[in-house]
Design a protein around this motif. Structure first.
Motif, PDB file in Angstrom:
ATOM      1  N   VAL A 112       0.820  -1.211   0.000  1.00 48.26           N
ATOM      2  CA  VAL A 112       0.000   0.000   0.000  1.00 48.26           C
ATOM      3  C   VAL A 112       0.856   1.264   0.000  1.00 48.26           C
ATOM      4  CG1 VAL A 112      -1.700   1.327   1.320  1.00 48.26           C
ATOM      5  CG2 VAL A 112      -1.954  -1.158   1.089  1.00 48.26           C
ATOM      6  N   ASP A 113       1.936   1.268   0.764  1.00 46.43           N
ATOM      7  CA  ASP A 113       2.760   2.479   0.864  1.00 46.43           C
ATOM      8  C   ASP A 113       3.622   2.719  -0.374  1.00 46.43           C
ATOM      9  OD1 ASP A 113       4.477   0.365   1.264  1.00 46.43           O
ATOM     10  OD2 ASP A 113       5.473   1.219   3.032  1.00 46.43           O
ATOM     11  N   ARG A 114       3.630   1.784  -1.323  1.00 42.26           N
ATOM     12  CA  ARG A 114       4.409   1.960  -2.554  1.00 42.26           C
ATOM     13  C   ARG A 114       3.518   2.150  -3.786  1.00 42.26           C
ATOM     14  NH1 ARG A 114       7.819  -2.799  -3.727  1.00 42.26           N
ATOM     15  NH2 ARG A 114       8.271  -1.530  -5.568  1.00 42.26           N
ATOM     16  N   ARG A 115       2.212   2.177  -3.572  1.00 42.20           N
ATOM     17  CA  ARG A 115       1.337   2.335  -4.722  1.00 42.20           C
ATOM     18  C   ARG A 115       1.353   3.776  -5.219  1.00 42.20           C
ATOM     19  NH1 ARG A 115      -3.863  -1.243  -2.592  1.00 42.20           N
ATOM     20  NH2 ARG A 115      -2.680  -3.204  -2.424  1.00 42.20           N
ATOM     21  N   PRO A 116       1.326   3.976  -6.530  1.00 43.57           N
ATOM     22  CA  PRO A 116       1.344   5.338  -7.075  1.00 43.57           C
ATOM     23  C   PRO A 116      -0.011   6.005  -6.913  1.00 43.57           C
ATOM     24  CG  PRO A 116       1.006   3.767  -8.833  1.00 43.57           C
ATOM     25  CD  PRO A 116       1.236   2.952  -7.584  1.00 43.57           C
ATOM     26  N   LYS A 117      -0.022   7.313  -7.032  1.00 43.83           N
ATOM     27  CA  LYS A 117      -1.274   8.045  -7.176  1.00 43.83           C
ATOM     28  C   LYS A 117      -1.740   7.895  -8.629  1.00 43.83           C
ATOM     29  CE  LYS A 117      -1.513   9.987  -3.056  1.00 43.83           C
ATOM     30  NZ  LYS A 117      -2.592   9.647  -2.095  1.00 43.83           N
ATOM     31  N   ILE A 118      -3.049   7.790  -8.802  1.00 41.06           N
ATOM     32  CA  ILE A 118      -3.616   7.667 -10.145  1.00 41.06           C
ATOM     33  C   ILE A 118      -4.666   8.750 -10.329  1.00 41.06           C
ATOM     34  CG2 ILE A 118      -4.940   6.225 -11.739  1.00 41.06           C
ATOM     35  CD1 ILE A 118      -3.740   3.781 -10.330  1.00 41.06           C
ATOM     36  N   ILE A 119      -4.476   9.567 -11.370  1.00 44.59           N
ATOM     37  CA  ILE A 119      -5.467  10.567 -11.770  1.00 44.59           C
ATOM     38  C   ILE A 119      -6.065  10.101 -13.088  1.00 44.59           C
ATOM     39  CG2 ILE A 119      -5.890  12.977 -12.382  1.00 44.59           C
ATOM     40  CD1 ILE A 119      -3.434  13.731 -10.746  1.00 44.59           C
ATOM     41  N   GLY A 120      -7.364   9.829 -13.103  1.00 42.15           N
ATOM     42  CA  GLY A 120      -8.049   9.390 -14.313  1.00 42.15           C
ATOM     43  C   GLY A 120      -8.932  10.498 -14.850  1.00 42.15           C
ATOM     44  N   ILE A 121      -8.945  10.647 -16.165  1.00 44.03           N
ATOM     45  CA  ILE A 121      -9.708  11.721 -16.800  1.00 44.03           C
ATOM     46  C   ILE A 121     -10.621  11.130 -17.867  1.00 44.03           C
ATOM     47  CG2 ILE A 121      -9.612  13.865 -18.157  1.00 44.03           C
ATOM     48  CD1 ILE A 121      -6.467  12.757 -16.382  1.00 44.03           C
ATOM     49  N   THR A 122     -11.925  11.415 -17.768  1.00 50.55           N
ATOM     50  CA  THR A 122     -12.845  10.996 -18.813  1.00 50.55           C
ATOM     51  C   THR A 122     -13.788  12.139 -19.151  1.00 50.55           C
ATOM     52  OG1 THR A 122     -14.139   9.105 -19.583  1.00 50.55           O
ATOM     53  CG2 THR A 122     -14.738  10.007 -17.424  1.00 50.55           C
ATOM     54  N   GLY A 123     -14.617  11.930 -20.170  1.00 48.01           N
ATOM     55  CA  GLY A 123     -15.522  12.954 -20.691  1.00 48.01           C
ATOM     56  C   GLY A 123     -15.599  12.818 -22.189  1.00 48.01           C
ATOM     57  N   THR A 124     -16.624  13.368 -22.791  1.00 43.51           N
ATOM     58  CA  THR A 124     -16.738  13.279 -24.246  1.00 43.51           C
ATOM     59  C   THR A 124     -15.661  14.117 -24.920  1.00 43.51           C
ATOM     60  OG1 THR A 124     -19.132  12.960 -24.041  1.00 43.51           O
ATOM     61  CG2 THR A 124     -18.291  13.567 -26.212  1.00 43.51           C
ATOM     62  N   ASN A 125     -15.423  15.301 -24.410  1.00 39.63           N
ATOM     63  CA  ASN A 125     -14.444  16.201 -25.012  1.00 39.63           C
ATOM     64  C   ASN A 125     -13.526  16.785 -23.939  1.00 39.63           C
ATOM     65  OD1 ASN A 125     -15.457  16.220 -27.828  1.00 39.63           O
ATOM     66  ND2 ASN A 125     -17.284  17.086 -26.873  1.00 39.63           N
ATOM     67  N   GLY A 126     -12.292  17.065 -24.339  1.00 35.41           N
ATOM     68  CA  GLY A 126     -11.340  17.721 -23.447  1.00 35.41           C
ATOM     69  C   GLY A 126     -10.417  16.791 -22.692  1.00 35.41           C
ATOM     70  N   LYS A 127     -10.603  15.471 -22.846  1.00 40.35           N
ATOM     71  CA  LYS A 127      -9.794  14.515 -22.077  1.00 40.35           C
ATOM     72  C   LYS A 127      -8.302  14.676 -22.351  1.00 40.35           C
ATOM     73  CE  LYS A 127     -11.758  10.783 -23.778  1.00 40.35           C
ATOM     74  NZ  LYS A 127     -12.739  11.415 -24.667  1.00 40.35           N
ATOM     75  N   SER A 128      -7.947  14.726 -23.638  1.00 39.13           N
ATOM     76  CA  SER A 128      -6.528  14.736 -23.988  1.00 39.13           C
ATOM     77  C   SER A 128      -5.837  16.001 -23.497  1.00 39.13           C
ATOM     78  CB  SER A 128      -6.358  14.601 -25.503  1.00 39.13           C
ATOM     79  OG  SER A 128      -6.830  13.356 -25.958  1.00 39.13           O
ATOM     80  N   THR A 129      -6.486  17.148 -23.698  1.00 35.90           N
ATOM     81  CA  THR A 129      -5.876  18.398 -23.260  1.00 35.90           C
ATOM     82  C   THR A 129      -5.729  18.426 -21.742  1.00 35.90           C
ATOM     83  OG1 THR A 129      -6.713  19.627 -25.169  1.00 35.90           O
ATOM     84  CG2 THR A 129      -6.148  20.904 -23.217  1.00 35.90           C
TER      85      THR A 129
END
Length: 466
Positions: A112-129
């Motif tokens: 648990v103390d070595r797991r990375p943070k994960i930021i997930g991004i979804t949506g119809t538009n704007g995800k890549s930017t």
């Protein structure tokens, strides 16, 4: 590469051998699995062989001992009907998963103390930017960051985590359809408009696939929700009534009593006891328009939760160079500016670009999607003239009718020349030649990147820029 544990000396099938499939096959092999890899397309199989993969015709495989079918995102899962190997997997009670699920399971094997943070991004538009912007800000802040998923490298092709790594992942509905255990420390939902109905059956199916981004969040995690469309406002209400996580609302047009919002060309932070201005959006030239204001608000809200300060983020936002094919500034010819928004493959995406400028000489068309461009009527007064290309040209001309002068340009090259001629002789202040097709590219180009690359090359050859 991130080796995938849990399948040591077990059979795993991989179907679809594009970038994602090849990487998944290699990561499984590195983790000790015995991989049966296949693609129905002969050309793709040839490329996979050249990349060193050994192929197995899954029509002839014995499925009795297969432990998982790893499906590439583009292979039909449920609609218009399941792929024959998805049906075969169901017959043998074989789980159907994707590379993002393999990544999630690999992360869960870490202490648990070595797991990375994960930021997930979804949506119809704007995800890549938004994904690229968050990665840029983290790099400027000196963080160990990996950016991938539906943008850039396939997730399993990223470097394994070290202490304090942050993964920033663009997550399409196709990918989210294939996850069960992905845990996002921050899950960003930007917006939702009609798209990919052929994949998910209807809007309910599309929305349900994207909602999986929140599935495994807990009280320590954050959901960032854009509330400027009705579907997304409903997601906000649903999470408030039953979700376990913290929630930050974002908007790019409404002031919020609590959240992060952009209004009047400024970004405001109202997440605490007071509201304060964070940024003059005009100081971020690579992020024009209201839609990019929402992307900035999402990035800011997410990274506050990760521990960055406004003082760290503001200069990084200003220095963001932008993303190819997403309102990319290509160059100028005297007073005429050229923008490449080839990623706008539907009307809603094109609306974001049209809302960003006046005096627009609009290049549009290609292979049409459901709905056409009737929904763009409110932006027609911003368009000085339209130049129509590809299969949708006739239908688009009929929709524009007397509202917008238009010319049947046929090809992208001809459209650029006609638009430059008219903009140059118009006498208008700051005219913009905008490629924002509101269509898929497959009638004339390999994909939207190819279309945008050709546009950039043609423009730069005309303005004398190498």
């Amino acid at each position: 590469m991130i080796p995938v544990p849990g399948y040591e000396d077990q059979l795993v099938t991989v179907l679809g051998l594009g970038r994602t499939g090849i990487t998944a096959a290699r990561a499984l092999t590195a983790g000790g699995a015995r991989v049966l890899a296949w693609d129905d397309n002969a050309e793709t199989r040839t490329r996979a062989k050249a990349a060193g993969l050994e192929l197995t015709d899954l029509d002839r495989a014995d499925w009795m001992d297969v432990k998982a079918l790893v499906l590439s995102p583009g292979v039909p899962l449920t609609h218009p009907e399941p792929h024959r190997f998805v049906k075969k997997a169901a017959e043998h009670d074989v789980p159907v998963i994707g590379d993002m699920e393999l990544f999630a399971r690999a992360m869960q094997t870490l202490p648990v103390d070595r797991r990375p943070k994960i930021i997930g991004i979804t949506g119809t538009n704007g995800k890549s930017t938004t994904t690229a912007l968050i990665g840029h800000i983290l790099k400027k802040a000196g963080r160990d960051v990996r950016v991938g998923g539906n943008i850039g490298d396939a997730v399993l092709g990223l470097e394994p985590p070290r202490a304090h790594t942050v993964y920033v992942l663009e997550l399409s509905s196709y990918q989210l359809d294939l996850v069960q255990s992905l845990h996002c420390d921050v899950a960003i939902w930007l917006n939702l408009t009609e798209d990919h109905i052929e994949r998910h059956g209807d809007m309910a199916g599309y929305k349900a696939a994207k909602f999986r981004i929140f599935a495994n969040q807990s009280a320590d995690d954050l959901a960032v929700i854009g509330i400027d469309d009705d579907h997304s406002a409903g997601v906000m209400s649903r999470l408030k009534s039953g979700g376990a996580q913290q929630i930050t609302a974002i908007s790019s047009g409404h002031s919020l009593g609590r959240g992060v919002y952009a209004i009047g060309g400024k970004l405001f932070d109202a997440t605490g006891n007071t509201c304060h201005e964070v940024l003059d959006l005009a100081s971020a030239p690579a992020l024009p328009g209201r839609h990019n204001a929402q992307n900035i608000a999402a990035a800011y809200a997410a990274l506050l939760h990760i521990g960055l300060s406004a003082d760290q983020m503001a200069p990084a936002i200003r220095s963001f160079p932008g993303l190819a094919h997403r309102l990319e500034f290509v160059g100028a010819l005297k007073h005429i500016r050229f923008f490449n928004d080839s990623k706008a493959t539907n009307a809603d995406a094109a609306a974001k670009a049209l809302a960003s400028f006046d005096n627009i000489y609009w290049i549009a068309g290609g292979r049409k999607k459901e709905g056409g461009i009737g929904s763009l009527a409110e932006y027609f007064p911003r368009i000085t003239k339209a130049y129509l290309i590809g299969e949708a040209a006739g239908e688009f001309a009929a929709t524009l009718a007397s509202a917008v002068p238009c010319e049947m340009a046929g090809t992208l090259e001809n459209a650029i020349d006609l638009a430059a001629r008219d903009a140059g002789s118009s006498g208008r202040a700051a005219p913009v030649i905008l490629l924002s097709p509101a269509c898929a590219s497959f009638d004339q180009f390999r994909d939207f990147e190819h279309r945008g690359d050709v546009f950039r090359m043609l423009v730069q050859s005309r303005i004398g820029k190498p």
